[in-house]
Enzyme design. Structure first.
Site: not given
Ligand code: PLP
Length: 379
Positions: A52, A104, A175, A200
């Site tokens: 951890r 998001y 992001d 993603k």
């Molecule tokens: C999916 C997503 C997130 C969050 O990610 P998770 O893996 O679902 O927790 C944050 N920002 C964007 C632009 C996303 O598409």
């Protein structure tokens, strides 16, 4: 001590080669790829005692690949949102947070829950309000940018915003999920943090949750690692292994998907049943010129409004056969979804469909879309 391989990788600048070559042990007799190391604790005597806090070789393989790709050092988290939470965890009480007006929904939700508990204030600005962002930079503690944004695909002028004067303690995070580390390197543009959901494009197969945060500052890296340790936001061994597996083919997948997305966006924009198509690669896109300057590729996400109401848009989603009716994005399979059907997304145009283009044959994708669009409202 840096090995021969470390020195070689440090000089290797092609991201497509790095995706394949990084994250390997490399010593004779070790597996070519890092296997899933299923361990909570290790025999004492080195710096690795408990995973951890100290990590595992499998997480580190993933962190090594993405750190190099982003031009910094990366940490892996249990999900994208776990990584986002670790960034917000850096804020002191009473901080000023600036967020895009469209971003998001998980990030909006996290920022809003902290605001309601009195932890910080939240100001929201339009993604393309560059003057607003550069002015807000002067007294913000966290500037959170998302570019291209979800789901309107607005491109922020990151170079201008990142170079605006900000407090020495301020954090600017981008992001990078929609752009990926292949199309955009926020740390090079002056961001302190580059975040992405590895769920993603990196994972790429709709079978894992993970997040990655890349930084250059060693103190910030240590603070994020501490947050991950104390909050237990650690990635899974199998997920990290699968994310590395996904990363190996990411350049090929993205290349294919974004070439197809360009073709589909052009055809959608002249389709008689489509009212509006948003894709940063289209010359008609409001932030196309920034996209051309800032992004190596335009990505594989398209959003478009069909002519008709929510029910007609839902019908398109129920008609597609090759394209999957599902949320999320960046995977081998194309997915489509009516975004306003998600809780908290009711402010979006009711007939907005978000399409994540996968790696299927582009003509098959077009035939599927065209057939689904042909007769909305007619059964
Ligand atoms: C999916 C997503 C997130 C969050 O990610 P998770 O893996 O679902 O927790 C944050 N920002 C964007 C632009 C996303 O598409």
């Amino acid at each position: 001590m840096a090995t021969r391989t470390d020195r070689y990788l440090a000089e290797l600048s092609s991201p497509d080669s790095l995706l394949v070559a990084a994250g390997r042990d490399g010593r004779p007799g070790t597996p070519l790829n890092m296997p899933p190391v299923l361990a909570s604790n290790f025999v004492l005597g080195t710096e690795r005692a408990y995973s951890r806090g100290d990590g595992t070789p499998t997480w580190e393989a993933l962190e090594d690949i993405i750190g190099r790709l982003e031009g910094g050092r990366a940490l892996a988290f249990a999900s994208g949102m776990a990584g986002v939470a670790a960034i917000f965890d850096q804020l002191h009480a009473g901080s000023r947070v600036v967020l895009p007006d469209g971003c998001y929904q998980g990030v909006t939700g996290l920022a809003e829950s902290g605001r309601q508990r009195g932890l910080w204030s939240v100001t929201r600005l339009a993604v393309d309000d560059t003057d607003g962002w550069t002015a807000a930079a002067a007294d913000a503690d966290l500037l959170w940018l998302e570019s291209p944004s979800n789901p309107m695909l607005v491109v922020a002028d990151l170079s201008a915003i990142c170079s605006a004067r900000r407090k020495p303690s301020a954090l600017l995070a981008v992001d990078n999920t929609f752009a990926t580390s292949l199309n955009q390197r926020p740390l090079d543009l002056g961001a302190d943090l580059s975040f992405q959901s590895a769920t993603k494009f990196i994972g790429g197969h709709s079978d894992l949750l993970a997040g990655l945060v890349a930084v250059r500052d060693n103190d910030l890296l240590a603070a994020l690692r501490k947050s991950r340790e104390l909050n237990g936001a650690t990635p899974g061994a199998l997920e990290s292994f699968l994310a590395v597996r996904g990363a190996r083919t990411m350049a090929l997948r993205l290349e294919r998907a974004q070439a197809s997305a360009m073709i589909l966006a052009e055809r959608l924009s002249s389709h008689s049943n489509v009212a509006c198509t948003r894709f940063p690669g289209l010359s008609t896109h409001p932030t196309h010129s920034i996209a051309r300057r800032q992004l190596k590729g335009f990505g594989s996400i398209i959003s478009f409004d069909i002519r008709g109401d929510a029910a007609a848009a839902d019908e398109v989603c129920s008609r597609v056969r090759l394209i999957q009716h599902a949320t999320s994005l960046g995977a081998v399979e194309s997915t489509i979804e009516r975004r306003a059907s998600n809780p908290g997304q009711e402010h979006l145009p009711a007939s907005l469909l978000r399409l994540s283009v996968g790696i299927e044959n582009v003509e098959d994708l077009w035939a599927d879309l065209d057939a689904a669009l042909k007769t909305p409202g007619q059964g």
